[in-house]
Design a protein around this motif. Structure first.
Motif, PDB file in Angstrom:
ATOM      1  N   LEU A   1       0.807  -1.225   0.000  1.00  0.00           N
ATOM      2  CA  LEU A   1       0.000   0.000   0.000  1.00  0.00           C
ATOM      3  C   LEU A   1       0.841   1.276   0.000  1.00  0.00           C
ATOM      4  O   LEU A   1       0.477   2.283  -0.619  1.00  0.00           O
ATOM      5  CB  LEU A   1      -0.957   0.014   1.193  1.00  0.00           C
ATOM      6  N   ARG A   2       1.986   1.243   0.661  1.00  0.00           N
ATOM      7  CA  ARG A   2       2.836   2.428   0.691  1.00  0.00           C
ATOM      8  C   ARG A   2       3.346   2.816  -0.697  1.00  0.00           C
ATOM      9  O   ARG A   2       3.634   3.988  -0.959  1.00  0.00           O
ATOM     10  CB  ARG A   2       4.025   2.199   1.624  1.00  0.00           C
ATOM     11  N   ASP A   3       3.465   1.837  -1.574  1.00  0.00           N
ATOM     12  CA  ASP A   3       3.889   2.127  -2.955  1.00  0.00           C
ATOM     13  C   ASP A   3       2.855   2.974  -3.682  1.00  0.00           C
ATOM     14  O   ASP A   3       3.156   3.553  -4.729  1.00  0.00           O
ATOM     15  CB  ASP A   3       4.120   0.822  -3.730  1.00  0.00           C
TER      16      ASP A   3
ATOM     17  N   LYS B   1       5.200 -13.695  -5.959  1.00  0.00           N
ATOM     18  CA  LYS B   1       6.246 -13.769  -6.972  1.00  0.00           C
ATOM     19  C   LYS B   1       6.196 -15.129  -7.644  1.00  0.00           C
ATOM     20  O   LYS B   1       5.719 -16.122  -7.059  1.00  0.00           O
ATOM     21  CB  LYS B   1       7.628 -13.538  -6.360  1.00  0.00           C
ATOM     22  N   LEU B   2       6.662 -15.166  -8.884  1.00  0.00           N
ATOM     23  CA  LEU B   2       6.749 -16.433  -9.595  1.00  0.00           C
ATOM     24  C   LEU B   2       7.779 -17.314  -8.913  1.00  0.00           C
ATOM     25  O   LEU B   2       8.841 -16.834  -8.482  1.00  0.00           O
ATOM     26  CB  LEU B   2       7.128 -16.220 -11.061  1.00  0.00           C
TER      27      LEU B   2
ATOM     28  N   GLN C   1      -1.919 -10.433 -13.955  1.00  0.00           N
ATOM     29  CA  GLN C   1      -3.000  -9.662 -13.332  1.00  0.00           C
ATOM     30  C   GLN C   1      -3.265 -10.086 -11.896  1.00  0.00           C
ATOM     31  O   GLN C   1      -3.942  -9.370 -11.155  1.00  0.00           O
ATOM     32  CB  GLN C   1      -4.290  -9.772 -14.154  1.00  0.00           C
ATOM     33  N   TYR C   2      -2.718 -11.234 -11.483  1.00  0.00           N
ATOM     34  CA  TYR C   2      -2.944 -11.727 -10.132  1.00  0.00           C
ATOM     35  C   TYR C   2      -1.769 -11.458  -9.198  1.00  0.00           C
ATOM     36  O   TYR C   2      -1.739 -11.975  -8.072  1.00  0.00           O
ATOM     37  CB  TYR C   2      -3.246 -13.227 -10.161  1.00  0.00           C
ATOM     38  N   HIS C   3      -0.800 -10.671  -9.648  1.00  0.00           N
ATOM     39  CA  HIS C   3       0.309 -10.333  -8.748  1.00  0.00           C
ATOM     40  C   HIS C   3      -0.220  -9.440  -7.621  1.00  0.00           C
ATOM     41  O   HIS C   3      -1.057  -8.563  -7.842  1.00  0.00           O
ATOM     42  CB  HIS C   3       1.435  -9.623  -9.504  1.00  0.00           C
ATOM     43  N   ARG C   4       0.279  -9.657  -6.414  1.00  0.00           N
ATOM     44  CA  ARG C   4      -0.216  -8.918  -5.250  1.00  0.00           C
ATOM     45  C   ARG C   4      -0.090  -7.402  -5.423  1.00  0.00           C
ATOM     46  O   ARG C   4      -0.959  -6.652  -4.971  1.00  0.00           O
ATOM     47  CB  ARG C   4       0.553  -9.340  -4.000  1.00  0.00           C
ATOM     48  N   LYS C   5       0.971  -6.939  -6.064  1.00  0.00           N
ATOM     49  CA  LYS C   5       1.141  -5.492  -6.235  1.00  0.00           C
ATOM     50  C   LYS C   5       0.099  -4.934  -7.194  1.00  0.00           C
ATOM     51  O   LYS C   5      -0.444  -3.832  -6.981  1.00  0.00           O
ATOM     52  CB  LYS C   5       2.549  -5.161  -6.729  1.00  0.00           C
ATOM     53  N   GLU C   6      -0.209  -5.660  -8.260  1.00  0.00           N
ATOM     54  CA  GLU C   6      -1.259  -5.232  -9.192  1.00  0.00           C
ATOM     55  C   GLU C   6      -2.601  -5.136  -8.474  1.00  0.00           C
ATOM     56  O   GLU C   6      -3.364  -4.181  -8.668  1.00  0.00           O
ATOM     57  CB  GLU C   6      -1.354  -6.232 -10.345  1.00  0.00           C
ATOM     58  N   LEU C   7      -2.888  -6.122  -7.650  1.00  0.00           N
ATOM     59  CA  LEU C   7      -4.157  -6.139  -6.919  1.00  0.00           C
ATOM     60  C   LEU C   7      -4.209  -5.023  -5.878  1.00  0.00           C
ATOM     61  O   LEU C   7      -5.269  -4.418  -5.650  1.00  0.00           O
ATOM     62  CB  LEU C   7      -4.340  -7.505  -6.251  1.00  0.00           C
ATOM     63  N   THR C   8      -3.074  -4.735  -5.246  1.00  0.00           N
ATOM     64  CA  THR C   8      -3.028  -3.626  -4.289  1.00  0.00           C
ATOM     65  C   THR C   8      -3.279  -2.300  -4.994  1.00  0.00           C
ATOM     66  O   THR C   8      -3.890  -1.382  -4.432  1.00  0.00           O
ATOM     67  CB  THR C   8      -1.685  -3.601  -3.546  1.00  0.00           C
ATOM     68  N   GLY C   9      -2.834  -2.201  -6.246  1.00  0.00           N
ATOM     69  CA  GLY C   9      -3.122  -1.006  -7.033  1.00  0.00           C
ATOM     70  C   GLY C   9      -4.615  -0.799  -7.225  1.00  0.00           C
ATOM     71  O   GLY C   9      -5.113   0.341  -7.186  1.00  0.00           O
ATOM     72  N   GLU C  10      -5.363  -1.893  -7.410  1.00  0.00           N
ATOM     73  CA  GLU C  10      -6.823  -1.793  -7.529  1.00  0.00           C
ATOM     74  C   GLU C  10      -7.439  -1.333  -6.211  1.00  0.00           C
ATOM     75  O   GLU C  10      -8.372  -0.522  -6.190  1.00  0.00           O
ATOM     76  CB  GLU C  10      -7.401  -3.149  -7.927  1.00  0.00           C
ATOM     77  N   LEU C  11      -6.910  -1.852  -5.091  1.00  0.00           N
ATOM     78  CA  LEU C  11      -7.395  -1.432  -3.784  1.00  0.00           C
ATOM     79  C   LEU C  11      -7.106   0.056  -3.550  1.00  0.00           C
ATOM     80  O   LEU C  11      -7.971   0.794  -3.075  1.00  0.00           O
ATOM     81  CB  LEU C  11      -6.727  -2.275  -2.682  1.00  0.00           C
TER      82      LEU C  11
END
Length: 426
Positions: A29-31, A233-234, A409-419
């Protein structure tokens, strides 16, 4: 920088899938210029522990705590095993429940509404009200289950008019095990009334599946967004087992274990000596007694290795060495929208996934859409048998298959961007 107050029951050292979602949201979230502050119970009675996750808490994250009264601790006086099992969501079939199990389920369903963490609501509201009166937060987020945490959000919104997002990792009254709680009519109505109030009062609702979103849209006009779980991460390719390992990582409930799978494996074993020499069935997590019995009845116990509960790190290692990863769900209408958290880390492991579940299962369709394996139904024994044989012969001739699927699209950072986008809009 905006500030978000996140109310969650599960937090390291809690183990299991419930802790991963918000641990990772908080990590990223800080990102997106949002400072998270986390509120958790001080003395929780977690059914599973994974102390390795403590190291994954981001540096400098502020964590607020208040004591919680946990009835499960008292239930352990009568039956520690039953208390831990029911708390983990593993409920035996009606005809196989002991008298103490039936009593515990009745008490859980009718005396602890919406759940056994209800006693944390009032002290949490009092404590957080004082925090929110002193500090400015842009948004309050509650995540359930346990759904009693949404009642904390409900009361704080009434008192302070703060913007509130209710995150549903699972459905409430429509979740599969709800019917097993031996609810009286008045208890069922109470659950429905509380669910309706939360859905109608939250400023925004998050679900992890489109099936749950559609269900909630029939109950509220409040805006709803789907933000799934994900992977961090992969996983790097490593040397896989020489054996042909069919692995399931996570709790395996009795209804989630399709007999056709074990029968298909038994029939391949009978016909193919090479398969007999290479097969290993590896199950990690809490396994119901019914699952063990169904495997043993077909003479598969010599191929079975039960790992018990493993740490998150160990779970990733087991996924990475598997020849086939099993994704299994109960065959019912209520489970069509259930997307197990493990599916995303299965994707990241790049191993072939065998998904067996109900018709129109959202998770099964995701396996097909990402080209990560196959999705079959409970009546598809011959298809299950054929697919397993194909995977086995391919490994014998070419080595373990690594899936070439696009899952970014399922990377945690991508999803945090949606949040973060939702927080900014609200």
């Amino acid at each position: 920088m905006k500030k978000a107050l996140i109310v969650t029951y599960y937090w390291p050292p809690a183990g299991g899938p419930g802790v991963q979602r918000w641990l990772k949201f908080v990590t990223y979230l800080r990102d997106f210029s949002i400072e998270p502050v986390v509120y958790i119970p001080e003395n929780p009675n977690y059914p599973l522990l994974d102390k390795s996750l403590v190291a994954e808490i981001p540096t400098g994250i502020r964590v607020l705590k208040q004591p919680i009264f946990e009835p499960y601790k008292f239930a352990e006086i009568f039956s520690r095993g039953d208390s831990k099992t029911i708390s983990s969501g593993i409920i035996a079939k009606e005809q196989e429940q002991s008298a103490i199990q039936k009593l515990m389920l009745f008490v859980r369903g009718n005396f602890f509404i919406p759940d056994a963490r209800k006693f944390w609501v009032k002290p949490s509201v009092n404590y957080l009200k004082s925090v929110l009166e002193k500090e400015m937060f842009d948004v309050l987020i509650t995540t359930g289950p346990p759904h009693s945490l949404h009642l904390i959000g409900l009361e704080l919104q009434k008192n302070l008019n703060i913007k509130w997002i209710a995150d549903f990792r699972d459905p409430w009254t429509e979740i599969g095990y709800h019917k097993k709680l031996k609810l009286t009519r008045s208890s069922r109505q109470k659950h429905q009334s509380l669910e309706s109030e939360v859905l109608s009062k939250a400023d925004h609702i998050i679900t992890t599946s489109y099936t749950t979103k559609a269900e909630f849209e029939s109950k509220t006009t409040r805006p709803i967004r789907v933000i799934t779980n994900g992977f961090d991460k992969l996983q790097e390719e490593s040397i896989t087992s020489e054996d042909f390992e069919i692995s399931h990582i996570g709790s395996l409930l009795s209804g989630r274990s399709p007999d056709i799978l074990w029968k298909a494996i038994a029939e391949i074993l009978e016909d193919d000596p090479t398969f007999r020499n290479k097969l290993k069935i590896r199950l990690a997590g809490k396994i119901s007694s019914e699952v063990k019995e169904s495997i043993e009845e077909l003479g598969l116990q010599k191929y079975l290795q039960i790992e018990g509960y493993v740490s998150h790190k160990e779970a990733l290692e087991l996924q990475n060495r598997a020849s086939i990863l099993l994704l299994l769900e109960i065959n019912s209408l209520e489970t069509r929208g259930i997307i197990p958290g493990k599916i995303f880390e299965y994707f990241a492991a790049k191993r072939p996934i065998l998904a067996i579940g109900p018709e129109n299962w959202e998770a099964g369709k995701m396996v097909l859409d990402t080209q990560s394996g196959t999705y079959l139904l409970f009546g598809d024994k011959e298809k299950v048998k054929s697919w397993i044989k194909d995977q086995f012969y391919q490994k014998e001739s070419q080595g373990t298959k690594r899936m070439n699927s696009d899952i970014s699209q399922y990377h945690r950072k991508e999803l945090t961007g949606e949040l973060a986008d939702l927080i900014n809009k609200i």
